[in-house]
Scaffold this motif. Structure first.
Motif, PDB file in Angstrom:
ATOM      1  N   ARG A  28      -3.240 -23.226  10.970  1.00  0.00           N
ATOM      2  CA  ARG A  28      -3.908 -22.543   9.852  1.00  0.00           C
ATOM      3  C   ARG A  28      -4.113 -21.070  10.185  1.00  0.00           C
ATOM      4  N   ALA A  29      -4.557 -20.780  11.395  1.00  0.00           N
ATOM      5  CA  ALA A  29      -4.771 -19.393  11.809  1.00  0.00           C
ATOM      6  C   ALA A  29      -3.460 -18.611  11.813  1.00  0.00           C
ATOM      7  N   ALA A  30      -2.388 -19.255  12.272  1.00  0.00           N
ATOM      8  CA  ALA A  30      -1.080 -18.599  12.282  1.00  0.00           C
ATOM      9  C   ALA A  30      -0.610 -18.308  10.862  1.00  0.00           C
ATOM     10  N   LEU A  31      -0.842 -19.239   9.960  1.00  0.00           N
ATOM     11  CA  LEU A  31      -0.459 -19.042   8.566  1.00  0.00           C
ATOM     12  C   LEU A  31      -1.263 -17.897   7.939  1.00  0.00           C
ATOM     13  N   ILE A  32      -2.541 -17.832   8.219  1.00  0.00           N
ATOM     14  CA  ILE A  32      -3.387 -16.753   7.699  1.00  0.00           C
ATOM     15  C   ILE A  32      -2.920 -15.401   8.244  1.00  0.00           C
ATOM     16  N   ASP A  33      -2.623 -15.339   9.535  1.00  0.00           N
ATOM     17  CA  ASP A  33      -2.135 -14.088  10.137  1.00  0.00           C
ATOM     18  C   ASP A  33      -0.815 -13.660   9.520  1.00  0.00           C
ATOM     19  N   ARG A  38       2.184 -10.126   5.829  1.00  0.00           N
ATOM     20  CA  ARG A  38       3.101 -10.050   4.681  1.00  0.00           C
ATOM     21  C   ARG A  38       2.517  -9.182   3.579  1.00  0.00           C
ATOM     22  N   LYS A  39       1.246  -9.410   3.253  1.00  0.00           N
ATOM     23  CA  LYS A  39       0.597  -8.616   2.206  1.00  0.00           C
ATOM     24  C   LYS A  39       0.503  -7.141   2.597  1.00  0.00           C
ATOM     25  N   THR A  40       0.184  -6.886   3.863  1.00  0.00           N
ATOM     26  CA  THR A  40       0.101  -5.511   4.339  1.00  0.00           C
ATOM     27  C   THR A  40       1.458  -4.834   4.263  1.00  0.00           C
ATOM     28  N   ARG A  41       2.505  -5.544   4.684  1.00  0.00           N
ATOM     29  CA  ARG A  41       3.870  -5.002   4.636  1.00  0.00           C
ATOM     30  C   ARG A  41       4.274  -4.663   3.213  1.00  0.00           C
ATOM     31  N   ILE A  42       3.962  -5.549   2.266  1.00  0.00           N
ATOM     32  CA  ILE A  42       4.299  -5.319   0.857  1.00  0.00           C
ATOM     33  C   ILE A  42       3.542  -4.117   0.315  1.00  0.00           C
ATOM     34  N   ALA A  43       2.247  -4.047   0.616  1.00  0.00           N
ATOM     35  CA  ALA A  43       1.426  -2.948   0.106  1.00  0.00           C
ATOM     36  C   ALA A  43       1.880  -1.603   0.674  1.00  0.00           C
ATOM     37  N   LEU A  44       2.138  -1.536   1.971  1.00  0.00           N
ATOM     38  CA  LEU A  44       2.573  -0.281   2.573  1.00  0.00           C
ATOM     39  C   LEU A  44       3.977   0.110   2.111  1.00  0.00           C
ATOM     40  N   SER A  45       4.837  -0.862   1.918  1.00  0.00           N
ATOM     41  CA  SER A  45       6.196  -0.569   1.458  1.00  0.00           C
ATOM     42  C   SER A  45       6.206  -0.019   0.042  1.00  0.00           C
ATOM     43  N   ALA A  46       5.214  -0.360  -0.747  1.00  0.00           N
ATOM     44  CA  ALA A  46       5.136   0.104  -2.130  1.00  0.00           C
ATOM     45  C   ALA A  46       4.660   1.551  -2.229  1.00  0.00           C
ATOM     46  N   LEU A  47       4.080   2.090  -1.158  1.00  0.00           N
ATOM     47  CA  LEU A  47       3.582   3.459  -1.179  1.00  0.00           C
ATOM     48  C   LEU A  47       4.734   4.455  -1.053  1.00  0.00           C
ATOM     49  N   SER A  48       4.538   5.631  -1.652  1.00  0.00           N
ATOM     50  CA  SER A  48       5.540   6.691  -1.524  1.00  0.00           C
ATOM     51  C   SER A  48       5.444   7.293  -0.116  1.00  0.00           C
ATOM     52  N   ASP A  49       6.477   8.058   0.246  1.00  0.00           N
ATOM     53  CA  ASP A  49       6.467   8.709   1.555  1.00  0.00           C
ATOM     54  C   ASP A  49       5.295   9.684   1.679  1.00  0.00           C
ATOM     55  N   GLU A  50       4.959  10.344   0.586  1.00  0.00           N
ATOM     56  CA  GLU A  50       3.829  11.276   0.602  1.00  0.00           C
ATOM     57  C   GLU A  50       2.514  10.540   0.847  1.00  0.00           C
ATOM     58  N   MET A  51       2.341   9.385   0.220  1.00  0.00           N
ATOM     59  CA  MET A  51       1.121   8.603   0.415  1.00  0.00           C
ATOM     60  C   MET A  51       1.030   8.084   1.851  1.00  0.00           C
ATOM     61  N   ILE A  62       5.569   0.969   9.589  1.00  0.00           N
ATOM     62  CA  ILE A  62       5.204  -0.270   8.891  1.00  0.00           C
ATOM     63  C   ILE A  62       5.601  -1.488   9.718  1.00  0.00           C
ATOM     64  N   ALA A  63       6.789  -1.441  10.299  1.00  0.00           N
ATOM     65  CA  ALA A  63       7.265  -2.568  11.111  1.00  0.00           C
ATOM     66  C   ALA A  63       6.361  -2.790  12.320  1.00  0.00           C
ATOM     67  N   GLY A  64       5.915  -1.717  12.943  1.00  0.00           N
ATOM     68  CA  GLY A  64       5.042  -1.841  14.104  1.00  0.00           C
ATOM     69  C   GLY A  64       3.670  -2.380  13.752  1.00  0.00           C
ATOM     70  N   ILE A  65       3.188  -2.007  12.582  1.00  0.00           N
ATOM     71  CA  ILE A  65       1.871  -2.464  12.145  1.00  0.00           C
ATOM     72  C   ILE A  65       1.898  -3.950  11.820  1.00  0.00           C
ATOM     73  N   THR A  66       2.944  -4.387  11.159  1.00  0.00           N
ATOM     74  CA  THR A  66       3.006  -5.779  10.725  1.00  0.00           C
ATOM     75  C   THR A  66       3.800  -6.665  11.667  1.00  0.00           C
ATOM     76  N   GLY A  67       4.458  -6.081  12.649  1.00  0.00           N
ATOM     77  CA  GLY A  67       5.188  -6.876  13.622  1.00  0.00           C
ATOM     78  C   GLY A  67       6.505  -7.420  13.127  1.00  0.00           C
ATOM     79  N   LYS A  68       7.032  -6.832  12.065  1.00  0.00           N
ATOM     80  CA  LYS A  68       8.303  -7.310  11.528  1.00  0.00           C
ATOM     81  C   LYS A  68       9.129  -6.134  11.036  1.00  0.00           C
ATOM     82  N   THR A  69      10.427  -6.263  11.128  1.00  0.00           N
ATOM     83  CA  THR A  69      11.298  -5.189  10.662  1.00  0.00           C
ATOM     84  C   THR A  69      11.410  -5.228   9.145  1.00  0.00           C
TER      85      THR A  69
END
Length: 72
Positions: A28-33, A38-51, A62-69
């Motif tokens: 359960r903890a692994a699924l939550i993490d 995933r949500k963080t990656r999606i949210a950051l990917s949606a931001l413009s380069d300026e943001m 983004i990859a380093g923050i979320t641990g995925k390429t």
């Protein structure tokens, strides 16, 4: 962001049932993490380069923050 309450007592004194409970708690903890990342990656990917620059980040961070390429 989700939180996990780590102050609860474990069921370690209950024998075999405790082990299966711990397995499910770990899963359960692994699924939550995973979902949080995933949500963080999606949210950051949606931001413009300026943001991202306003936050002190670039697309490569983004990859380093979320641990995925990120696939472009």
């Amino acid at each position: 962001m989700a939180t996990l309450d780590t102050t609860r007592d474990s069921f370690a004194a209950r024998g075999m049932g405790a082990r299966s409970h711990n397995v499910f708690a770990v899963l359960r903890a692994a699924l939550i993490d995973w979902n949080d990342a995933r949500k963080t990656r999606i949210a950051l990917s949606a931001l413009s380069d300026e943001m991202l620059d306003d936050l002190g980040l670039c697309r490569a961070d983004i990859a380093g923050i979320t641990g995925k390429t990120i696939r472009g």
